[in-house]
Design an enzyme around this catalytic site. Sequence first.
Site, short mmCIF file in Angstrom:
data_model
loop_
_atom_site.label_atom_id
_atom_site.label_comp_id
_atom_site.label_asym_id
_atom_site.label_seq_id
_atom_site.Cartn_x
_atom_site.Cartn_y
_atom_site.Cartn_z
N CYS A 55 0.80 -1.23 0.00
CA CYS A 55 0.00 0.00 0.00
C CYS A 55 0.84 1.28 0.00
O CYS A 55 0.50 2.25 -0.67
CB CYS A 55 -1.00 0.01 1.15
SG CYS A 55 -0.27 -0.17 2.79
N CYS B 118 -3.49 -2.44 -0.90
CA CYS B 118 -2.44 -3.38 -0.52
C CYS B 118 -2.17 -4.42 -1.60
O CYS B 118 -1.36 -5.33 -1.39
CB CYS B 118 -2.83 -4.08 0.79
SG CYS B 118 -3.13 -2.90 2.12
N LYS C 282 -6.07 -9.60 10.83
CA LYS C 282 -6.00 -8.15 10.73
C LYS C 282 -7.37 -7.65 10.30
O LYS C 282 -7.87 -8.03 9.24
CB LYS C 282 -4.93 -7.76 9.71
CG LYS C 282 -4.87 -6.28 9.43
CD LYS C 282 -3.67 -5.90 8.60
CE LYS C 282 -3.70 -4.43 8.26
NZ LYS C 282 -2.54 -4.02 7.47
N ARG D 289 -10.57 -1.03 2.45
CA ARG D 289 -9.82 -2.29 2.50
C ARG D 289 -10.69 -3.49 2.90
O ARG D 289 -10.19 -4.54 3.25
CB ARG D 289 -8.67 -2.17 3.49
CG ARG D 289 -7.68 -1.04 3.20
CD ARG D 289 -6.30 -1.42 3.70
NE ARG D 289 -5.37 -0.31 3.88
CZ ARG D 289 -4.83 0.41 2.89
NH1 ARG D 289 -5.17 0.18 1.63
NH2 ARG D 289 -3.96 1.36 3.17
N LYS E 237 -4.14 -7.72 15.05
CA LYS E 237 -4.29 -6.27 15.16
C LYS E 237 -5.66 -5.82 14.75
O LYS E 237 -6.26 -6.49 13.91
CB LYS E 237 -3.21 -5.57 14.35
CG LYS E 237 -3.44 -5.58 12.85
CD LYS E 237 -2.29 -5.03 12.10
CE LYS E 237 -2.39 -3.54 11.88
NZ LYS E 237 -1.48 -3.10 10.82
C1 PBG Z 1 -0.15 -1.85 5.84
C2 PBG Z 1 -0.32 -1.64 7.30
C3 PBG Z 1 -1.23 -0.82 7.99
C4 PBG Z 1 -0.89 -0.90 9.33
C5 PBG Z 1 0.18 -1.76 9.43
N1 PBG Z 1 0.50 -2.23 8.17
C6 PBG Z 1 -2.28 0.07 7.48
C7 PBG Z 1 -3.50 -0.46 6.87
O1 PBG Z 1 -3.70 -1.66 6.74
O2 PBG Z 1 -4.30 0.37 6.43
C8 PBG Z 1 -1.55 -0.14 10.45
C9 PBG Z 1 -0.70 0.10 11.63
C10 PBG Z 1 -1.16 1.18 12.53
O3 PBG Z 1 -2.28 1.72 12.41
O4 PBG Z 1 -0.38 1.54 13.42
N2 PBG Z 1 -1.12 -2.53 5.17
#
Ligand code: PBG
Length: 328
Positions: free
Chosen positions: A117, A125, A200, A222, A253
Amino acid sequence: MRRLRRTEAMRSLVRETHLHPGALIYPLFLVPGEGVRKEISSMPGVFNLSVDEAVKEAEACAALGIGGLLLFGLPEKKDEQATGAWAADGIVQQGLRALKCDRKLDSLVVIADVCLCEYMSHGHCGVVARDGDHYEIENDSSVALLAKTAVSLAQAGADIVAPSDMMDGRVEAMRAALDAAKCEATPSLEHVPILSYASKFASAFYGPFREAADSAPQFGDRRSYQMDGANLREAMREIDQDIAEGADMVLMKPAMPYLDVIRAARERYDVPMGAYQVSGEYSMLHAAFARGWLEPERTMMESLLSIRRAGADFIVTYFAKDAGRVLG
Ligand code: PBG
């Protein structure tokens, strides 16, 4: 119950969960240039850093006993093939080479986030296929670029590669690409572990990160690749698949809004697990600190402890240095 709560010595003796700096990982956002140290407006104390400044930041982390770093990059140019993600002279690749030749940093595990991304002009992504107004994020062509990115980052010196894209089959493809790289004229990459962001969720809590990494999608969202926040069973299936494909460790996460997911995963799987206390979790606490509404140190430590108590072995957090100082 109160007999064992009377003094700090007594409380310390019976404490069930502990935090230590070695289980904290600090994210760094690398940018081109020299002497660059630009604060991210929504994340006080977090900076976009040029490689030379990142080395200084890393030395501060090592001195605090922090366990590792997680690297993100903001490339000079973006395109529709995410060239900056897998280019041999990409910004994270440059950062890895600099970090890996500094012996003062040997105690840090350097993890490279693997995603497209930040390097895609559209901010998604994966690879976007367009048909008039309609668009799709292609799975398999994205996976091919991600595998290539993982190899490039491992060649540049990443101790661990960490795919955060949420495409299907990326862990298997990355493992195969890393293992195959030994046949080519490169050092073997068989030993490089994969930390997959297995569960995630499509979260509003990533908002500030998208400023830090300049990675907001230019259209759409996303939700066709990141998970629906309502689904716990699906998170377990994601973890199952990633472990079956060869993930050595998994990351979940966000952290605080999904502590139940961490707990369920902990009870079900024996692989090492991390949780990512994401940008929005950090920003909202800081917003309250700035207004004097919450006590910074105690709130920070309690937030980290809750994530450990839920079952995470390690925590990726923008508080790593501050917590390291408290624990020091
Ligand atoms: C990349 C990614 C993201 C985060 C970690 N790797 C952003 C997203 O998926 O939009 C978020 C980490 C954070 O908010 O601290 N894809």
